[in-house]
Design a protein around this motif. Structure first.
Motif, PDB file in Angstrom:
ATOM      1  N   TYR A   1       0.883  -1.171   0.000  1.00 52.98           N
ATOM      2  CA  TYR A   1       0.000   0.000   0.000  1.00 52.98           C
ATOM      3  C   TYR A   1       0.918   1.218   0.000  1.00 52.98           C
ATOM      4  CZ  TYR A   1      -4.101   2.759   1.512  1.00 52.98           C
ATOM      5  OH  TYR A   1      -5.148   3.653   1.609  1.00 52.98           O
ATOM      6  N   LEU A   2       1.459   1.499  -1.170  1.00 51.16           N
ATOM      7  CA  LEU A   2       2.554   2.450  -1.294  1.00 51.16           C
ATOM      8  C   LEU A   2       2.083   3.749  -1.943  1.00 51.16           C
ATOM      9  CD1 LEU A   2       5.133  -0.199  -2.590  1.00 51.16           C
ATOM     10  CD2 LEU A   2       4.715   0.511  -0.216  1.00 51.16           C
ATOM     11  N   SER A   3       2.110   4.823  -1.179  1.00 49.30           N
ATOM     12  CA  SER A   3       1.722   6.158  -1.646  1.00 49.30           C
ATOM     13  C   SER A   3       0.302   6.187  -2.200  1.00 49.30           C
ATOM     14  CB  SER A   3       2.717   6.670  -2.692  1.00 49.30           C
ATOM     15  OG  SER A   3       3.946   6.940  -2.072  1.00 49.30           O
ATOM     16  N   VAL A   4      -0.630   5.637  -1.434  1.00 46.07           N
ATOM     17  CA  VAL A   4      -2.029   5.591  -1.853  1.00 46.07           C
ATOM     18  C   VAL A   4      -2.906   6.465  -0.964  1.00 46.07           C
ATOM     19  CG1 VAL A   4      -4.044   4.096  -2.164  1.00 46.07           C
ATOM     20  CG2 VAL A   4      -1.771   3.260  -2.809  1.00 46.07           C
ATOM     21  N   GLN A   5      -2.739   6.405   0.339  1.00 44.19           N
ATOM     22  CA  GLN A   5      -3.673   7.024   1.290  1.00 44.19           C
ATOM     23  C   GLN A   5      -3.896   8.508   1.006  1.00 44.19           C
ATOM     24  OE1 GLN A   5      -5.216   5.106   3.660  1.00 44.19           O
ATOM     25  NE2 GLN A   5      -6.429   6.782   4.473  1.00 44.19           N
ATOM     26  N   HIS A   6      -2.841   9.245   0.707  1.00 42.77           N
ATOM     27  CA  HIS A   6      -2.976  10.696   0.506  1.00 42.77           C
ATOM     28  C   HIS A   6      -3.834  11.052  -0.711  1.00 42.77           C
ATOM     29  CE1 HIS A   6       0.447   9.854  -2.188  1.00 42.77           C
ATOM     30  NE2 HIS A   6      -0.004  10.884  -2.878  1.00 42.77           N
ATOM     31  N   GLN A   7      -4.032  10.105  -1.621  1.00 41.95           N
ATOM     32  CA  GLN A   7      -4.791  10.402  -2.835  1.00 41.95           C
ATOM     33  C   GLN A   7      -6.288  10.592  -2.568  1.00 41.95           C
ATOM     34  OE1 GLN A   7      -3.713   7.814  -6.129  1.00 41.95           O
ATOM     35  NE2 GLN A   7      -1.688   7.554  -5.232  1.00 41.95           N
ATOM     36  N   PHE A   8      -6.811   9.962  -1.516  1.00 42.91           N
ATOM     37  CA  PHE A   8      -8.229  10.119  -1.205  1.00 42.91           C
ATOM     38  C   PHE A   8      -8.466  10.606   0.226  1.00 42.91           C
ATOM     39  CE2 PHE A   8      -7.202   5.848   0.121  1.00 42.91           C
ATOM     40  CZ  PHE A   8      -7.905   5.689   1.306  1.00 42.91           C
ATOM     41  N   ASP A   9      -7.402  10.687   1.021  1.00 43.23           N
ATOM     42  CA  ASP A   9      -7.534  11.051   2.431  1.00 43.23           C
ATOM     43  C   ASP A   9      -6.338  11.923   2.827  1.00 43.23           C
ATOM     44  OD1 ASP A   9      -8.310  11.036   5.142  1.00 43.23           O
ATOM     45  OD2 ASP A   9      -7.346   9.099   5.525  1.00 43.23           O
ATOM     46  N   PRO A  10      -6.285  13.184   2.342  1.00 45.47           N
ATOM     47  CA  PRO A  10      -5.086  13.997   2.529  1.00 45.47           C
ATOM     48  C   PRO A  10      -4.744  14.350   3.973  1.00 45.47           C
ATOM     49  CG  PRO A  10      -6.841  15.282   1.518  1.00 45.47           C
ATOM     50  CD  PRO A  10      -7.314  13.862   1.570  1.00 45.47           C
ATOM     51  N   ASP A  11      -5.708  14.230   4.898  1.00 43.51           N
ATOM     52  CA  ASP A  11      -5.398  14.518   6.307  1.00 43.51           C
ATOM     53  C   ASP A  11      -5.254  13.232   7.132  1.00 43.51           C
ATOM     54  OD1 ASP A  11      -8.042  13.686   6.509  1.00 43.51           O
ATOM     55  OD2 ASP A  11      -8.715  15.460   7.604  1.00 43.51           O
ATOM     56  N   TYR A  12      -5.356  12.093   6.474  1.00 43.03           N
ATOM     57  CA  TYR A  12      -5.226  10.766   7.107  1.00 43.03           C
ATOM     58  C   TYR A  12      -6.263  10.522   8.197  1.00 43.03           C
ATOM     59  CZ  TYR A  12      -0.653  10.513   4.758  1.00 43.03           C
ATOM     60  OH  TYR A  12       0.357  10.503   3.831  1.00 43.03           O
TER      61      TYR A  12
ATOM     62  N   ARG B   1      -8.846   8.850   7.855  1.00 36.42           N
ATOM     63  CA  ARG B   1      -9.352   7.487   7.701  1.00 36.42           C
ATOM     64  C   ARG B   1      -8.223   6.449   7.671  1.00 36.42           C
ATOM     65  NH1 ARG B   1     -13.057   9.170   2.838  1.00 36.42           N
ATOM     66  NH2 ARG B   1     -11.983   7.447   1.910  1.00 36.42           N
ATOM     67  N   LEU B   2      -7.053   6.826   8.145  1.00 32.42           N
ATOM     68  CA  LEU B   2      -5.902   5.930   8.101  1.00 32.42           C
ATOM     69  C   LEU B   2      -6.126   4.653   8.901  1.00 32.42           C
ATOM     70  CD1 LEU B   2      -3.005   5.472   7.115  1.00 32.42           C
ATOM     71  CD2 LEU B   2      -2.202   6.699   9.145  1.00 32.42           C
ATOM     72  N   GLU B   3      -6.667   4.759  10.111  1.00 24.85           N
ATOM     73  CA  GLU B   3      -6.902   3.568  10.937  1.00 24.85           C
ATOM     74  C   GLU B   3      -7.836   2.593  10.232  1.00 24.85           C
ATOM     75  OE1 GLU B   3      -7.005   6.691  12.013  1.00 24.85           O
ATOM     76  OE2 GLU B   3      -6.065   6.841  13.991  1.00 24.85           O
ATOM     77  N   GLU B   4      -8.895   3.131   9.638  1.00 26.31           N
ATOM     78  CA  GLU B   4      -9.861   2.307   8.911  1.00 26.31           C
ATOM     79  C   GLU B   4      -9.192   1.602   7.722  1.00 26.31           C
ATOM     80  OE1 GLU B   4     -13.622   3.202   5.950  1.00 26.31           O
ATOM     81  OE2 GLU B   4     -13.217   4.616   7.573  1.00 26.31           O
ATOM     82  N   SER B   5      -8.418   2.343   6.945  1.00 25.19           N
ATOM     83  CA  SER B   5      -7.743   1.771   5.771  1.00 25.19           C
ATOM     84  C   SER B   5      -6.767   0.676   6.176  1.00 25.19           C
ATOM     85  CB  SER B   5      -6.985   2.859   5.005  1.00 25.19           C
ATOM     86  OG  SER B   5      -7.867   3.815   4.478  1.00 25.19           O
ATOM     87  N   VAL B   6      -5.920   0.966   7.143  1.00 22.95           N
ATOM     88  CA  VAL B   6      -4.905  -0.007   7.551  1.00 22.95           C
ATOM     89  C   VAL B   6      -5.553  -1.212   8.227  1.00 22.95           C
ATOM     90  CG1 VAL B   6      -2.869  -0.364   9.020  1.00 22.95           C
ATOM     91  CG2 VAL B   6      -3.070   1.697   7.622  1.00 22.95           C
TER      92      VAL B   6
ATOM     93  N   ARG C   1       3.798  10.930  15.495  1.00 18.58           N
ATOM     94  CA  ARG C   1       3.378  10.058  16.603  1.00 18.58           C
ATOM     95  C   ARG C   1       1.944   9.552  16.399  1.00 18.58           C
ATOM     96  NH1 ARG C   1       4.871  12.077  22.230  1.00 18.58           N
ATOM     97  NH2 ARG C   1       6.564  10.631  21.941  1.00 18.58           N
ATOM     98  N   ASP C   2       1.035  10.435  15.935  1.00 21.57           N
ATOM     99  CA  ASP C   2      -0.344  10.029  15.635  1.00 21.57           C
ATOM    100  C   ASP C   2      -0.378   8.951  14.557  1.00 21.57           C
ATOM    101  OD1 ASP C   2      -1.289  12.028  17.378  1.00 21.57           O
ATOM    102  OD2 ASP C   2      -1.569  13.473  15.733  1.00 21.57           O
ATOM    103  N   ILE C   3       0.430   9.159  13.532  1.00 19.48           N
ATOM    104  CA  ILE C   3       0.478   8.210  12.418  1.00 19.48           C
ATOM    105  C   ILE C   3       1.005   6.861  12.888  1.00 19.48           C
ATOM    106  CG2 ILE C   3       1.636   7.717  10.225  1.00 19.48           C
ATOM    107  CD1 ILE C   3       1.446  10.797   9.700  1.00 19.48           C
ATOM    108  N   GLU C   4       2.061   6.872  13.655  1.00 23.97           N
ATOM    109  CA  GLU C   4       2.640   5.626  14.149  1.00 23.97           C
ATOM    110  C   GLU C   4       1.663   4.886  15.063  1.00 23.97           C
ATOM    111  OE1 GLU C   4       6.511   6.619  15.704  1.00 23.97           O
ATOM    112  OE2 GLU C   4       7.221   7.190  13.711  1.00 23.97           O
ATOM    113  N   ALA C   5       0.910   5.616  15.872  1.00 20.56           N
ATOM    114  CA  ALA C   5      -0.091   4.984  16.736  1.00 20.56           C
ATOM    115  C   ALA C   5      -1.200   4.353  15.894  1.00 20.56           C
ATOM    116  CB  ALA C   5      -0.676   6.006  17.704  1.00 20.56           C
ATOM    117  N   ALA C   6      -1.577   5.024  14.806  1.00 17.59           N
ATOM    118  CA  ALA C   6      -2.625   4.496  13.925  1.00 17.59           C
ATOM    119  C   ALA C   6      -2.165   3.234  13.211  1.00 17.59           C
ATOM    120  CB  ALA C   6      -3.037   5.559  12.915  1.00 17.59           C
TER     121      ALA C   6
END
Length: 192
Positions: A113-124, A126-131, A158-163
């Protein structure tokens, strides 16, 4: 049996196309595809593994995984990307890789899942849901590449790593846009 194009045929075909991924034979080296592959490759025993590359673009990582012995599937919603990947498969890389425009639902050993999240979720947001969904689709490992910090919002590293609940493998300055981090996240091992 497909015959590989000559270097001249490849150069003529590749000229004038936009290359986000950087194959060795590309006229333009715009991305850091080899760096990303060399970062994730040592973390998997590839022979016989099933691999899903979500947002595969022109298939660089699918071809690398196939060359390492994996059974690779590339998924992208853009039919033009899949058409390009198929041409590369059939005339340049000559690897047995499946490319699709509908996301496979089955479970794979490894999910990219390489360089995908920012294309539809620029503030992340929904990162927890996606991962979480990716972890359920991977028996063993999910590799995630993100622009850090996100393009929008205030999520910190830190937020990203926790997610993600994973291990950061590398952080680097991308040639085109932003600083990026590559993470290794454990899959859930759930067979659908």
């Amino acid at each position: 049996m497909t015959t590989r194009w000559t270097d001249e045929q490849i150069a003529q075909w590749a000229r004038g196309k936009y290359w986000f991924q950087s194959f060795p034979w590309c006229p333009v080296q715009r991305a850091d595809s080899a760096f990303v592959w060399n970062t994730i490759a040592p973390h998997v025993a590839w022979p016989g593994k099933t691999v899903l590359d979500i947002g595969c673009n022109y298939g660089y990582h699918c071809f690398a995984a196939a060359k390492a012995g994996a059974v690779a599937t590339g998924f992208d919603t853009d039919p033009r990307s899949i058409e390009m990947a198929t041409t590369i498969r059939d005339h340049i890389e000559l690897q047995d890789v499946r490319f699709v425009t509908l996301r496979p639902e089955e479970t794979f050993d490894v999910v990219l899942y390489l360089s995908v999240q920012h294309q539809f979720d620029p503030d992340y947001s929904r990162l927890e849901e996606s991962v979480g969904a990716l972890r359920h689709q991977a028996r063993e490992t999910v590799f995630v590449e993100l622009i850090v910090p996100p393009l929008e919002g205030r999520r910190t590293q830190r937020d990203i790593e926790a997610a993600l609940q994973g291990e950061m493998l590398a952080i680097y300055r991308h040639k085109v846009r932003g600083t990026r981090a590559i993470y290794k996240v454990n899959g859930k091992g759930v067979d659908a």
